[in-house]
Design a protein around this motif. Sequence first.
Motif, PDB file in Angstrom:
ATOM      1  N   ALA A 378       0.828  -1.211   0.000  1.00 61.78           N
ATOM      2  CA  ALA A 378       0.000   0.000   0.000  1.00 61.78           C
ATOM      3  C   ALA A 378       0.861   1.259   0.000  1.00 61.78           C
ATOM      4  CB  ALA A 378      -0.939  -0.004   1.207  1.00 61.78           C
ATOM      5  N   MET A 379       1.996   1.228   0.705  1.00 58.00           N
ATOM      6  CA  MET A 379       2.883   2.383   0.745  1.00 58.00           C
ATOM      7  C   MET A 379       3.466   2.677  -0.644  1.00 58.00           C
ATOM      8  SD  MET A 379       2.784   3.683   3.772  1.00 58.00           S
ATOM      9  CE  MET A 379       1.045   3.242   3.623  1.00 58.00           C
ATOM     10  N   LEU A 380       3.798   1.628  -1.386  1.00 58.26           N
ATOM     11  CA  LEU A 380       4.332   1.835  -2.734  1.00 58.26           C
ATOM     12  C   LEU A 380       3.269   2.413  -3.661  1.00 58.26           C
ATOM     13  CD1 LEU A 380       6.775   0.255  -1.666  1.00 58.26           C
ATOM     14  CD2 LEU A 380       6.877  -0.911  -3.879  1.00 58.26           C
ATOM     15  N   LEU A 381       2.026   1.969  -3.504  1.00 58.73           N
ATOM     16  CA  LEU A 381       0.942   2.527  -4.309  1.00 58.73           C
ATOM     17  C   LEU A 381       0.679   3.977  -3.926  1.00 58.73           C
ATOM     18  CD1 LEU A 381      -1.541  -0.501  -4.318  1.00 58.73           C
ATOM     19  CD2 LEU A 381      -0.126   0.309  -6.216  1.00 58.73           C
ATOM     20  N   LEU A 382       0.783   4.283  -2.637  1.00 59.84           N
ATOM     21  CA  LEU A 382       0.574   5.662  -2.179  1.00 59.84           C
ATOM     22  C   LEU A 382       1.663   6.577  -2.721  1.00 59.84           C
ATOM     23  CD1 LEU A 382      -1.002   7.697  -0.523  1.00 59.84           C
ATOM     24  CD2 LEU A 382       0.229   6.920   1.525  1.00 59.84           C
ATOM     25  N   VAL A 383       2.898   6.091  -2.730  1.00 64.56           N
ATOM     26  CA  VAL A 383       3.994   6.889  -3.287  1.00 64.56           C
ATOM     27  C   VAL A 383       3.748   7.172  -4.762  1.00 64.56           C
ATOM     28  CG1 VAL A 383       6.434   6.800  -3.935  1.00 64.56           C
ATOM     29  CG2 VAL A 383       5.741   6.201  -1.633  1.00 64.56           C
ATOM     30  N   LEU A 386       1.477  10.048  -4.888  1.00 63.16           N
ATOM     31  CA  LEU A 386       2.148  11.285  -4.470  1.00 63.16           C
ATOM     32  C   LEU A 386       3.109  11.770  -5.550  1.00 63.16           C
ATOM     33  CD1 LEU A 386       2.832  10.378  -0.734  1.00 63.16           C
ATOM     34  CD2 LEU A 386       1.148  12.005  -1.606  1.00 63.16           C
ATOM     35  N   ASN A 387       3.741  10.842  -6.263  1.00 71.21           N
ATOM     36  CA  ASN A 387       4.592  11.236  -7.391  1.00 71.21           C
ATOM     37  C   ASN A 387       3.792  12.015  -8.416  1.00 71.21           C
ATOM     38  OD1 ASN A 387       6.792   9.990  -6.244  1.00 71.21           O
ATOM     39  ND2 ASN A 387       6.765   8.211  -7.598  1.00 71.21           N
ATOM     40  N   LYS A 388       2.596  11.498  -8.740  1.00 72.90           N
ATOM     41  CA  LYS A 388       1.746  12.163  -9.723  1.00 72.90           C
ATOM     42  C   LYS A 388       1.263  13.518  -9.222  1.00 72.90           C
ATOM     43  CE  LYS A 388       0.046   7.929 -11.942  1.00 72.90           C
ATOM     44  NZ  LYS A 388      -1.139   7.090 -12.261  1.00 72.90           N
ATOM     45  N   ALA A 389       1.157  13.638  -7.884  1.00 69.28           N
ATOM     46  CA  ALA A 389       0.718  14.907  -7.295  1.00 69.28           C
ATOM     47  C   ALA A 389       1.860  15.917  -7.194  1.00 69.28           C
ATOM     48  CB  ALA A 389       0.124  14.659  -5.914  1.00 69.28           C
ATOM     49  N   GLY A 390       3.062  15.526  -7.605  1.00 62.49           N
ATOM     50  CA  GLY A 390       4.183  16.453  -7.618  1.00 62.49           C
ATOM     51  C   GLY A 390       4.973  16.511  -6.336  1.00 62.49           C
ATOM     52  N   ILE A 391       4.793  15.515  -5.446  1.00 65.92           N
ATOM     53  CA  ILE A 391       5.554  15.478  -4.197  1.00 65.92           C
ATOM     54  C   ILE A 391       6.701  14.506  -4.397  1.00 65.92           C
ATOM     55  CG2 ILE A 391       5.515  14.990  -1.726  1.00 65.92           C
ATOM     56  CD1 ILE A 391       2.568  15.689  -1.728  1.00 65.92           C
ATOM     57  N   ARG A 392       7.882  15.046  -4.601  1.00 69.06           N
ATOM     58  CA  ARG A 392       9.064  14.227  -4.854  1.00 69.06           C
ATOM     59  C   ARG A 392      10.215  14.837  -4.069  1.00 69.06           C
ATOM     60  NH1 ARG A 392      10.275  10.754  -8.919  1.00 69.06           N
ATOM     61  NH2 ARG A 392       8.386  11.338 -10.039  1.00 69.06           N
TER      62      ARG A 392
END
Length: 395
Positions: A378-383, A386-392
Amino acid sequence: MINKLSNGRILSIDAFRGITILVMIFVNSVAAVQGIPGWMQHAHANEDRMTFVDVVFPAFLFIVGMSIPFAVNSRLAEGDNFWQLQKHILWRTLGLLVLGVFMVNTGDLNPAATGISRALWAVLFYLCVILVWNVYRFRQSWLAWCFKGAGVAGLIVLALIYRGGESGTTYLAPQWWGILGLIGWAYLYSCIIYQFFHGHPTGILLMIVVCIGYYVVCQQPFIRDGQWSWLDGQAGNAAHTSVVLCGMLLTLFYFDENLGLKGSRLVARVTGFLAILLIAAAMMRPAYKISKIHATPSWCLYSAAICVAVFSILYYLIDVKHISRWTTFFRPAGSNPLLTYILPDIVYFGMMLCGVGLPAVLGEGLPGVIWCIFFAAAMLLLVKGLNKAGIRLQL
């Protein structure tokens, strides 16, 4: 440029990093589960053994080493001069040390003396981390600096109000450096070594021997119990640096075009390196038993050998046979490792702050293990979201 490396992102390295992070999330979660078998737990400090759990941290170190030549040469290709490169290395090291110290002290926070709960302090800390190290895409650069400044200010305030211990009288300090801090020291030393030897494999191999030798010397009574005992403080960092350098050397074998290792020559070089690591580990083991806690040479060398074997299999599957579709799941974590590393803690402290807990059945035995597997995925899916949301995050 120091080495002539292959162009573009290396998918096998990203996959290795992503798999390591997935396993890390799982083992960190399963550590709190009761009634699990010994092979799913860390070996105790004085045991002469290791489990797959004990290979996760050195795998991180190894991957750091694999990435250093690409990172250094990329910055040089972008036009960084010598001092700009050193500034970047020091800034990244400082970031890892700061994160490590904050994370280590979180568990010892005294809510009454600090004035806020541990959960709230931790959530605010991770929010500041995101503000400081997020990669912003604003056209107005000043706006990004405003966010970063707010994050730095927040970290300073959290450090100043922190009080720890049962008496609430201790301040934020490096009780130990934490996993990220240990990676930071090994990263710094390895960057210095890489530049000093100008990326030459022989020099790097020599420094692997020197790092292991330094650890061995520091364990001698005339050092450990004498006036030079302060040298022992860097013995663990030297051992960790040896693992980073092993990863660096493997990168040069596979991806330095100046070495020109292809086909049977590449197989022979990598196989020889693997054999040297295994033989050296076996030779060191009688005097220095396998122990992650004590960062013994046998643990370092066996761990590096395992990483060499695992990466070589991934390289063959992904880069040679082009069997790579299965790596899609791991890529978001591999390309955003810092966020993936801290995300489980953010979720954990967020749940604590909201008063949400897990059913007791998920803290024991097989149900607990299954939950930890689900949580890691689930954490990998959440990341990925978040990547798509621009949080990197990038140090």
